[in-house]
Each structure stands twice: as C-alpha cells, then as structure tokens.
Design a protein around this motif. Structure first.
Motif, PDB file in Angstrom:
ATOM      1  N   ILE A  80      52.607  39.840  35.105  1.00 56.91           N
ATOM      2  CA  ILE A  80      51.714  38.684  35.269  1.00 56.91           C
ATOM      3  C   ILE A  80      51.290  38.251  33.868  1.00 56.91           C
ATOM      4  O   ILE A  80      50.522  38.954  33.200  1.00 56.91           O
ATOM      5  N   THR A  81      51.784  37.091  33.420  1.00 54.85           N
ATOM      6  CA  THR A  81      51.665  36.742  31.999  1.00 54.85           C
ATOM      7  C   THR A  81      50.772  35.547  31.711  1.00 54.85           C
ATOM      8  O   THR A  81      50.513  35.266  30.546  1.00 54.85           O
ATOM      9  N   THR A  82      50.342  34.842  32.737  1.00 48.75           N
ATOM     10  CA  THR A  82      49.456  33.694  32.496  1.00 48.75           C
ATOM     11  C   THR A  82      48.329  33.677  33.524  1.00 48.75           C
ATOM     12  O   THR A  82      48.461  34.237  34.630  1.00 48.75           O
ATOM     13  N   LEU A  83      47.262  33.004  33.150  1.00 52.77           N
ATOM     14  CA  LEU A  83      46.147  32.854  34.075  1.00 52.77           C
ATOM     15  C   LEU A  83      46.580  32.085  35.321  1.00 52.77           C
ATOM     16  O   LEU A  83      46.174  32.424  36.444  1.00 52.77           O
ATOM     17  N   GLY A  84      47.438  31.092  35.145  1.00 51.51           N
ATOM     18  CA  GLY A  84      47.926  30.328  36.293  1.00 51.51           C
ATOM     19  C   GLY A  84      48.661  31.205  37.288  1.00 51.51           C
ATOM     20  O   GLY A  84      48.479  31.091  38.508  1.00 51.51           O
ATOM     21  N   GLN A  85      49.471  32.109  36.749  1.00 47.28           N
ATOM     22  CA  GLN A  85      50.237  33.015  37.606  1.00 47.28           C
ATOM     23  C   GLN A  85      49.305  34.005  38.311  1.00 47.28           C
ATOM     24  O   GLN A  85      49.488  34.295  39.502  1.00 47.28           O
ATOM     25  N   ALA A  86      48.309  34.508  37.603  1.00 46.70           N
ATOM     26  CA  ALA A  86      47.328  35.409  38.221  1.00 46.70           C
ATOM     27  C   ALA A  86      46.602  34.692  39.357  1.00 46.70           C
ATOM     28  O   ALA A  86      46.361  35.270  40.422  1.00 46.70           O
ATOM     29  N   LEU A  87      46.272  33.437  39.137  1.00 44.92           N
ATOM     30  CA  LEU A  87      45.569  32.667  40.171  1.00 44.92           C
ATOM     31  C   LEU A  87      46.470  32.404  41.372  1.00 44.92           C
ATOM     32  O   LEU A  87      46.000  32.403  42.516  1.00 44.92           O
ATOM     33  N   ASP A  88      47.756  32.177  41.115  1.00 44.88           N
ATOM     34  CA  ASP A  88      48.685  31.982  42.235  1.00 44.88           C
ATOM     35  C   ASP A  88      48.650  33.179  43.186  1.00 44.88           C
ATOM     36  O   ASP A  88      48.777  33.017  44.408  1.00 44.88           O
ATOM     37  N   VAL A  89      48.495  34.370  42.619  1.00 43.59           N
ATOM     38  CA  VAL A  89      48.389  35.563  43.465  1.00 43.59           C
ATOM     39  C   VAL A  89      46.984  35.664  44.059  1.00 43.59           C
ATOM     40  O   VAL A  89      46.814  35.832  45.272  1.00 43.59           O
ATOM     41  N   ALA A  90      45.969  35.532  43.217  1.00 48.54           N
ATOM     42  CA  ALA A  90      44.586  35.759  43.670  1.00 48.54           C
ATOM     43  C   ALA A  90      44.195  34.794  44.787  1.00 48.54           C
ATOM     44  O   ALA A  90      43.453  35.167  45.710  1.00 48.54           O
ATOM     45  N   GLU A  91      44.710  33.580  44.715  1.00 40.96           N
ATOM     46  CA  GLU A  91      44.286  32.561  45.679  1.00 40.96           C
ATOM     47  C   GLU A  91      44.740  32.836  47.111  1.00 40.96           C
ATOM     48  O   GLU A  91      44.332  32.132  48.032  1.00 40.96           O
ATOM     49  N   ARG A  92      45.585  33.831  47.271  1.00 39.37           N
ATOM     50  CA  ARG A  92      45.954  34.200  48.649  1.00 39.37           C
ATOM     51  C   ARG A  92      44.843  34.984  49.340  1.00 39.37           C
ATOM     52  O   ARG A  92      44.952  35.302  50.528  1.00 39.37           O
ATOM     53  N   PHE A  93      43.810  35.358  48.586  1.00 40.46           N
ATOM     54  CA  PHE A  93      42.792  36.269  49.118  1.00 40.46           C
ATOM     55  C   PHE A  93      41.403  35.658  48.975  1.00 40.46           C
ATOM     56  O   PHE A  93      41.203  34.687  48.252  1.00 40.46           O
ATOM     57  N   ASP A  94      40.458  36.279  49.662  1.00 39.67           N
ATOM     58  CA  ASP A  94      39.044  35.920  49.558  1.00 39.67           C
ATOM     59  C   ASP A  94      38.585  36.076  48.100  1.00 39.67           C
ATOM     60  O   ASP A  94      38.806  37.134  47.500  1.00 39.67           O
ATOM     61  N   PRO A  95      37.952  35.062  47.527  1.00 40.86           N
ATOM     62  CA  PRO A  95      37.518  35.182  46.122  1.00 40.86           C
ATOM     63  C   PRO A  95      36.502  36.300  45.888  1.00 40.86           C
ATOM     64  O   PRO A  95      36.331  36.754  44.749  1.00 40.86           O
ATOM     65  N   ALA A  96      35.835  36.743  46.928  1.00 40.68           N
ATOM     66  CA  ALA A  96      34.909  37.867  46.759  1.00 40.68           C
ATOM     67  C   ALA A  96      35.655  39.196  46.658  1.00 40.68           C
ATOM     68  O   ALA A  96      35.080  40.207  46.242  1.00 40.68           O
ATOM     69  N   VAL A  97      36.940  39.182  47.006  1.00 37.16           N
ATOM     70  CA  VAL A  97      37.709  40.432  47.037  1.00 37.16           C
ATOM     71  C   VAL A  97      38.739  40.496  45.908  1.00 37.16           C
ATOM     72  O   VAL A  97      39.004  41.556  45.355  1.00 37.16           O
ATOM     73  N   VAL A  98      39.349  39.360  45.589  1.00 35.26           N
ATOM     74  CA  VAL A  98      40.365  39.339  44.524  1.00 35.26           C
ATOM     75  C   VAL A  98      40.055  38.210  43.538  1.00 35.26           C
ATOM     76  O   VAL A  98      40.026  37.029  43.915  1.00 35.26           O
ATOM     77  N   GLY A  99      39.814  38.592  42.301  1.00 29.37           N
ATOM     78  CA  GLY A  99      39.565  37.616  41.239  1.00 29.37           C
ATOM     79  C   GLY A  99      40.542  37.807  40.094  1.00 29.37           C
ATOM     80  O   GLY A  99      41.575  38.480  40.237  1.00 29.37           O
ATOM     81  N   VAL A 100      40.229  37.195  38.970  1.00 32.56           N
ATOM     82  CA  VAL A 100      41.085  37.300  37.784  1.00 32.56           C
ATOM     83  C   VAL A 100      40.226  37.666  36.572  1.00 32.56           C
ATOM     84  O   VAL A 100      39.031  37.389  36.529  1.00 32.56           O
ATOM     85  N   VAL A 101      40.877  38.287  35.602  1.00 32.84           N
ATOM     86  CA  VAL A 101      40.244  38.568  34.317  1.00 32.84           C
ATOM     87  C   VAL A 101      40.697  37.504  33.328  1.00 32.84           C
ATOM     88  O   VAL A 101      41.889  37.211  33.235  1.00 32.84           O
ATOM     89  N   VAL A 102      39.750  36.937  32.624  1.00 31.12           N
ATOM     90  CA  VAL A 102      40.097  36.073  31.488  1.00 31.12           C
ATOM     91  C   VAL A 102      39.849  36.886  30.229  1.00 31.12           C
ATOM     92  O   VAL A 102      38.699  37.147  29.866  1.00 31.12           O
ATOM     93  N   ASP A 103      40.929  37.338  29.603  1.00 30.30           N
ATOM     94  CA  ASP A 103      40.822  38.061  28.335  1.00 30.30           C
ATOM     95  C   ASP A 103      41.359  37.142  27.246  1.00 30.30           C
ATOM     96  O   ASP A 103      42.539  36.786  27.241  1.00 30.30           O
TER      97      ASP A 103
END
Lengths: 267, 267
Positions: A147-170
């Motif tokens: 997983i190499t970009t924030l967009g790609q992380a969001l593509d995965v995370a958005e399949r789930f409840d935002p209270a359960v799966v989020g993303v890290v911005v480093d």
C-alpha cells in the motif's frame, strides 16, 4: 503553541528503556506516547500498560500489525489487537507487508491486504481498537508495504465503517505525492493518526533509517498538519523518526529536539 | 520473439567505451541504442553520430535534459535538444530535477517544470525532437525529480502537442503505482519511450545504483510491456540498468544478459 497534541513515538529514541521514555515525557509535559509491540512485550504488556497509565500518558497508537504476507498474519494481528486494547491504544497501525518471497503478483498481495482487514475488522471493533492502514513510501513497496499511497489506503479503508478502519497520514511516506492534499481532504474522518518526521538525502543503505527530526529536511510539515486539521482531524501528532544518527543520541536530548522541531515546524 | 524492438541503453554497461558498445550491439543483432550526453560528449558529438549511423544502429533516445532547478537549465536544455537532433535521436528524455537547495516548495518546483517545458517545446519541435518527460520513483523526489508518477507527467505533457511532448514509461520508476495501468492507457500516443530493468532490495546507499537486469527482481515487466503495447506504443524497448554489480562485469557479458532477460521476461 502548546504540546497538547504532541505525542512521542518511542521508536524515535529506540534505545531509551520504556520507564525512562515515560519519565522523560512526563518531565517534558508531553501528554501522549506512541508504542511499539516489541519493546512493550520486552517490558511486559500489563506492566507497560500500568506504567503508562500511572504516568497519566495517553497511548496514541500501537505499532504495528499487518504484514499480511506472513503465514501467521491472522494470529499475529489478533494478538496485536488485544495488545492495543490492553494498552488503551485507540489505533493499531497496520503496515501491509510486501510481496511474498519470489512473487511478482502485486495485485494479489493487495487483494490479500483488503481480505485480511475484512477478517480482522470485527475483532478490532469488538476490542474497541481502530485499524489504521498506513501507506508507506513506494520505496518500501516490495519488501514492507504494497500500500503505497494515501489514495490506495483509502480505497481499502472505505469498504469499512470509519470508526473501525482508518488511515495513517505519515508525512514521510506521502509528502512526494502531488495528490496528497486532495487525498487528505477525501480521508476526513478516516484519518486515524498523523505522524511526522522529515525527508533527507542521501538515503542510507536499506533506506529504513533515513529519516530526520522535523525541520531538518524538505517536507512542508506545517502545510500537511494544516491540511489534516482542515480535513477535521483533531487527534494527536506523533513524532516518529527512524535514524541511526538520532538513535545514537541520548533519549532525553532526542525528546527535546523532537519537541523543538514540532513546535517550530509542525504545530 | 525477436530483438526487433530491443534497444541497449549505454548506461547499462557504463564502463564500456562507445565504439565497443556499438560493435557489441552490431555483433549481437541489436538494432537500437540509447545514448547519454556525457559519454557522447567525451567521444565527440559528430563522431558519435557518425559511429552509430555507420553501424546501422538507431539511436532510440538521448538521456538527458531537464534538471530545471539548475540556474543554466535553459542553455543546457537547448544544447541537449541540438545534440539529440545531431544524433538522430527522436526523443530527449527529461528528468525534471528536484527541489532547489534548502527549498521545501515542491509545488513551485513543479510549476517551474511545466513552465520550462513550455519554453523548450517550440525549440524541440523545430529540431524534430520530442521531449519525453520521465517520472522517477518517488524516492528521488527531493533531489532528482519532482515528477513522481506517470499521471503527474501526463498532467504536464497534455498541455502540449503529443508529437512534441511525451512521457517515458520506465518500469523501475512506475511499477509500484496501483494506478499505473490506467495511466498507461491514458498515455496512449504520449508514450515516447519504454524502459525496463528490475527492482531488488535492499537498496544501496544513495539508492541510484539499486537496479537489476530484467528478470532478476519483482516487476511484472511483460505485463507492463503488454500494457504499453495495448495503449498503442510500437516503439523500441530499452534495457537500462544502473548497478554497481552490473557495471563491474564485462560489457559484452552485460549485453548478453540484457538480451536474455529481455527475451525471457519482456518480449
């Protein structure tokens, strides 16, 4: 400016024993700490949880779960979720893992990440721990994180409840991306953690330990902080630096430098 | 499978003198060669052009122009365009350059790239040379190339006539990008060059010389080749490897290995 949102990730002073990190944070008025599973296990999980809690420090995240290319990923991640819950860490950082040895199937590896997170999500929800998918810089794509970009992380995370799966911005991992500000806006309530350090070259052999303290490199850290704030993020800001040079310095000195860099370049 | 589209980039056997590279290509039935400005200047521009032409080799590209953060970028790039024309190279590869020393203004650097290409385009068109914007891997973003993805390169290229400004698809730089196949389809007639080598870790200090011969790493090279073909690209396929280990081997042996890797993993 204050330290209200500042969190010291313990990996920044890797050789500083946990009780000393905790005491150092308390002495410096630091309210939060980011923990890693290995030093926590070494000191003892319950003992670590008590140490940090008694000191009045918030555990802002636990690093890390993920590495879904490993055979034992499921058991290992279930343990990591339990550990995060025991420590009171609201976020478990997930680094997805790279390609299996000898594989070129990056699409397959990416599908496995999404599938694995789907399997883990109910367990995380039950434990009250959010899974935080961290995109790593593309130089780690093959061996650490497909997983190499924030967009790609969001593509995965958005399949789930935002209270359960989020993303890290480093900042270190995403600063180079010309779409990063659009993706931060898109992330909004998905932003589970914001981490900062700085980018310097030349990169060292193996590239893992090439990071610098905030302000010592070329990343627009304050601009990124303002962007995550504008997206609605109000959580902690962790300074996390992997650097042989930084690790060679006394822990207290590194904490002071991290605070100074944070106040000057991030807050 | 044949070598009809194969081109040997001379940087792959960096210590092989130009006359020997040319003779080696002819002996091996290789129809094309990618040249670099520095060794061409060393051998002499007119002399290099004659050597390659007399050997019946096509010059598939000249590396490189760009580095728009340098003070003398304009004069230097006008010279590079003239050299490409003199060599009969249809494409001049542009590596944009990184951030100016001490700067954090990546947006500004990116605007300067687009402005510079706008200034150069009429000169390139007059010379019959296409400017080929090469996105480099994001690990080079600060010190070599603020253009880090194919999508970003296309955002710049699309402001111009596709016969004048195109993009380079170099497998090494783009393989990690989950949007790369969509961007290759978008690029279509903008694809000015296709270069291959392979990705291996650990990366060496400075990361520039970490590449491997085709087939020795984890990139889906044939899939990328099929994608550029499907997008309509019918041009040469250059093998270009920067590697201390490869450079230490005899040039003829490296050429043989490049051909073998190409036939087995790319063609």
């Amino acid at each position: 400016m204050s330290l209200a949102r500042f969190s010291f990730n313990q990996a920044t002073a890797q050789r500083w024993p946990l009780p000393e990190v905790v005491a150092g944070c308390v002495a410096a008025g630091v309210p939060g700490i980011g923990l890693w599973r290995e030093p926590v296990a070494e000191y003892g999980l319950a003992r670590s949880a008590k140490l940090v809690r008694d000191a009045g420090l918030a555990v802002t995240s636990l690093c890390r779960g993920g590495f879904f290319s490993a055979d034992d990923w499921r058991a290992e991640n279930l343990r990591a979720i339990e550990e995060a819950a025991a420590l009171g860490a609201p976020e478990l950082v997930l680094v997805s893992g790279g390609l299996p040895a000898g594989s070129r199937d990056v699409d397959g590896a990416r599908r496995r990440v999404a599938d694995a997170i789907g399997e883990l999500a109910p367990h995380a929800e039950a434990a009250g721990v959010r899974l935080a998918i961290e995109p790593l810089h593309p130089m780690f794509a093959s061996d650490r994180c497909v997983i190499t970009t924030l967009g790609q992380a969001l593509d995965v995370a958005e399949r789930f409840d935002p209270a359960v799966v989020g993303v890290v911005v480093d900042a270190y991992h995403v600063w180079w991306d010309d779409t990063v500000y659009a993706q931060i806006a898109r992330a909004a309530a998905r932003i589970a953690a914001f981490q900062v350090c700085d980018w310097v070259t030349p990169l060292p052999e193996g590239v893992l330990l090439g990071r610098a303290l905030p302000g010592d490199g070329c990343i627009e850290l304050r601009r990124l902080r303002e962007a995550v704030d504008a997206a609605g993020y109000v959580g902690p800001i962790e300074v996390e630096v992997f650097s042989a040079e930084v690790w060679a310095r006394p822990g207290a000195e590194v904490l002071d430098a991290a605070i100074a860099g944070y106040l000057r370049h991030v807050a």
